[in-house]
Design a protein around this motif. Structure first.
Motif, PDB file in Angstrom:
ATOM      1  N   ASP B  63       0.821  -1.211   0.000  1.00 34.97           N
ATOM      2  CA  ASP B  63       0.000   0.000   0.000  1.00 34.97           C
ATOM      3  C   ASP B  63       0.855   1.260   0.000  1.00 34.97           C
ATOM      4  O   ASP B  63       0.408   2.315  -0.458  1.00 34.97           O
ATOM      5  CB  ASP B  63      -0.939   0.009   1.219  1.00 34.97           C
ATOM      6  N   VAL B  64       2.060   1.143   0.521  1.00 34.90           N
ATOM      7  CA  VAL B  64       2.970   2.287   0.504  1.00 34.90           C
ATOM      8  C   VAL B  64       3.804   2.292  -0.768  1.00 34.90           C
ATOM      9  O   VAL B  64       3.932   3.307  -1.451  1.00 34.90           O
ATOM     10  CB  VAL B  64       3.893   2.273   1.737  1.00 34.90           C
ATOM     11  N   PHE B  65       4.355   1.119  -1.091  1.00 36.46           N
ATOM     12  CA  PHE B  65       5.324   1.065  -2.188  1.00 36.46           C
ATOM     13  C   PHE B  65       4.693   1.280  -3.560  1.00 36.46           C
ATOM     14  O   PHE B  65       5.229   2.031  -4.389  1.00 36.46           O
ATOM     15  CB  PHE B  65       6.066  -0.269  -2.174  1.00 36.46           C
ATOM     16  N   MET B  66       3.590   0.615  -3.828  1.00 40.04           N
ATOM     17  CA  MET B  66       3.027   0.638  -5.183  1.00 40.04           C
ATOM     18  C   MET B  66       2.691   2.054  -5.665  1.00 40.04           C
ATOM     19  O   MET B  66       3.118   2.432  -6.766  1.00 40.04           O
ATOM     20  CB  MET B  66       1.803  -0.280  -5.248  1.00 40.04           C
ATOM     21  N   ALA B  68       3.920   4.868  -4.595  1.00 36.71           N
ATOM     22  CA  ALA B  68       5.177   5.614  -4.691  1.00 36.71           C
ATOM     23  C   ALA B  68       5.947   5.215  -5.945  1.00 36.71           C
ATOM     24  O   ALA B  68       6.501   6.065  -6.652  1.00 36.71           O
ATOM     25  CB  ALA B  68       6.028   5.365  -3.447  1.00 36.71           C
ATOM     26  N   ALA B  69       5.967   3.921  -6.247  1.00 36.68           N
ATOM     27  CA  ALA B  69       6.666   3.444  -7.442  1.00 36.68           C
ATOM     28  C   ALA B  69       5.989   3.966  -8.703  1.00 36.68           C
ATOM     29  O   ALA B  69       6.666   4.405  -9.652  1.00 36.68           O
ATOM     30  CB  ALA B  69       6.702   1.914  -7.450  1.00 36.68           C
ATOM     31  N   ALA B  70       4.660   3.947  -8.706  1.00 38.34           N
ATOM     32  CA  ALA B  70       3.937   4.452  -9.874  1.00 38.34           C
ATOM     33  C   ALA B  70       4.239   5.930 -10.093  1.00 38.34           C
ATOM     34  O   ALA B  70       4.496   6.367 -11.228  1.00 38.34           O
ATOM     35  CB  ALA B  70       2.439   4.231  -9.688  1.00 38.34           C
ATOM     36  N   VAL B  74       6.000   7.568 -13.445  1.00 42.05           N
ATOM     37  CA  VAL B  74       5.352   8.659 -14.184  1.00 42.05           C
ATOM     38  C   VAL B  74       6.265   9.884 -14.230  1.00 42.05           C
ATOM     39  O   VAL B  74       6.412  10.529 -15.271  1.00 42.05           O
ATOM     40  CB  VAL B  74       3.998   9.016 -13.531  1.00 42.05           C
ATOM     41  N   ALA B  75       6.908  10.164 -13.110  1.00 41.53           N
ATOM     42  CA  ALA B  75       7.770  11.346 -13.032  1.00 41.53           C
ATOM     43  C   ALA B  75       8.949  11.237 -13.988  1.00 41.53           C
ATOM     44  O   ALA B  75       9.236  12.171 -14.742  1.00 41.53           O
ATOM     45  CB  ALA B  75       8.265  11.527 -11.593  1.00 41.53           C
ATOM     46  N   SER B  91      14.439   4.370 -11.256  1.00 39.45           N
ATOM     47  CA  SER B  91      13.434   5.205 -10.585  1.00 39.45           C
ATOM     48  C   SER B  91      12.771   4.471  -9.425  1.00 39.45           C
ATOM     49  O   SER B  91      12.147   5.084  -8.570  1.00 39.45           O
ATOM     50  CB  SER B  91      12.370   5.656 -11.592  1.00 39.45           C
ATOM     51  N   LEU B  92      12.909   3.155  -9.396  1.00 39.98           N
ATOM     52  CA  LEU B  92      12.290   2.372  -8.311  1.00 39.98           C
ATOM     53  C   LEU B  92      13.155   2.319  -7.054  1.00 39.98           C
ATOM     54  O   LEU B  92      12.687   1.905  -5.989  1.00 39.98           O
ATOM     55  CB  LEU B  92      12.006   0.949  -8.789  1.00 39.98           C
ATOM     56  N   VAL B  93      14.417   2.755  -7.199  1.00 42.00           N
ATOM     57  CA  VAL B  93      15.329   2.637  -6.062  1.00 42.00           C
ATOM     58  C   VAL B  93      14.871   3.487  -4.888  1.00 42.00           C
ATOM     59  O   VAL B  93      14.808   3.017  -3.744  1.00 42.00           O
ATOM     60  CB  VAL B  93      16.766   3.018  -6.483  1.00 42.00           C
ATOM     61  N   ASN B  94      14.517   4.740  -5.168  1.00 40.18           N
ATOM     62  CA  ASN B  94      14.085   5.602  -4.067  1.00 40.18           C
ATOM     63  C   ASN B  94      12.831   5.102  -3.356  1.00 40.18           C
ATOM     64  O   ASN B  94      12.834   5.016  -2.122  1.00 40.18           O
ATOM     65  CB  ASN B  94      13.884   7.042  -4.559  1.00 40.18           C
TER      66      ASN B  94
END
Lengths: 215, 215
Positions: B63-66, B68-70, B74-75, B91-94
């Motif tokens: 619920d937190v990661f998905m 944020a990853a999306a 997009v960014a 981009s997924l590292v952060n």
DNA sequence: TTCAATTTAAAACACTCGTTTAAATTAAAC
DNA sequence: GTTTAATTTAAACGAGTGTTTTAAATTGAA
């Protein structure tokens, strides 16, 4: 000696199929012996324990595959001293497919067992494989390393484990994946097709130049 | 309401740690409740069953990661319409490292849980993830596919599963691997270092040109 | 303070697991 | 054919599992 069809073999045949499909700890001895149509206690009589049965199942494949794989690697390197990483990976395809002559679905079963073995039960199987087949593993690591001299040993350590993960995971779920691929893309792959798909992926990953900034 | 430190949270905290370390089926409710210092029956009272506890443990991270990853994907794509595969993976590292702010060792725990989830229990967890977080997965697949237009969809299907295997396997055994790497090569890697090692490997594998002969 | 709802506690339930035991059967040796 | 060993069988053991039950304690609101 020698009854209807050798209890020991019946157990091994039933066990390897169930282990490959469902994993080791998810497969009970009662399920194995009922599929093999033998008595429950015969497992402990012939193999001593479930752990030793697991090792026996793997050994029956490893004893065939490991020497054949080693021979293939030696052969490809003596034919071409500068054999590429792709050549070395590809040299393993034939020894893998030869396992189909051992038993039907032999290649798939072996690779799935290998995957299950590395995922489950951290202890006894990893120890069993490295102590009994360590010299073959070393030969493989040496061949890979020398084919990609621009990758330092520590980095190669990580990349070979990435590779192990790719293979093991793919093979453990190969049945499910080929089904999905058939449904979604109309592709009908057998195990050989999957093997030939994964090799370029592995070669590219293992041999990609190291980014010095990220070290 | 609200007692010493919330029984529900104590259970989740103990469970996620044990699940990540030992796997789901190898972790008993009695072990969880004794580590959490709560009563055995409180698991079934608060979560209904072990399966639902497993889902709750994963949901707390997803619920937190998905989202944020999306957002990160997009960014990076709106900043550069031609973002490379490496850019997208990076981009997924952060979002991954942000999980360390959630709980200590959050990143490692999450990735290990994800690995365990995909390896074990074929059924309910895979269903849970794809139905609850499917739109995020689609966004990720779309971003990867469009960054490597030379890879046809069917081939990309296989390569993304190869990638999943690499990540999942590496993370499930990351602790053991970092220990070996420290002993054998004197490398002292944290989870971020491992993530940054694996990205170039994945990018190279996913984007390697397809060999038409082998199709 | 009383009352009802929530939460914790201890115990038992029903089941599965790997393993062991002891008797019955089969095969081999003499 | 008798003796001896190897193998198979059925039954039970003991430990572990997730879950349920029943009662006690605790909590927040009336």
């Amino acid at each position: 000696m020698a009854n209807r069809s050798d209890t020991k073999t019946r157990i091994l045949d039933a066990a390897e199929k169930l282990f490959a499909e469902r994993g080791f700890s998810e497969t009970s001895l009662r399920l194995i012996t009922s599929k093999a149509e033998v008595n429950l206690a015969s497992v402990n009589y012939h193999f001593g324990s479930k752990k030793e049965l697991i090792r026996a199942v793997l050994a029956r494949y490893l004893d065939v595959f490991m020497p054949a794989a080693a021979d293939a690697i030696v052969a490809v390197r003596s034919a071409d001293a500068n054999a590429s990483l792709d050549d070395i990976f590809s040299s393993l395809v034939n020894p893998l497919l030869e396992l189909n002559k051992l038993r039907s679905e032999g290649t798939t079963t072996f690779l799935q067992l290998l995957g299950r073995g590395y995922i489950e039960s951290q202890g006894h199987l990893r120890w069993f494989i490295t102590t009994h087949y360590g010299k073959y593993l070393s030969l493989f690591v040496k061949a890979v390393s020398e084919s990609t001299p621009h990758i330092p040993p520590a980095e190669m350590f990580w990349r070979l484990h990435f590779t192990l993960g790719t293979v093991v995971f793919t093979m453990a779920s190969a049945d499910a994946l080929t089904e999905i691929a058939a449904a979604d893309f109309g592709e009908h792959n057998d195990i050989e097709a999957v093997i030939r798909k994964v090799i370029p992926y592995l070669s590219a990953g293992v041999s990609v130049p190291v980014n010095k900034d990220a070290m």
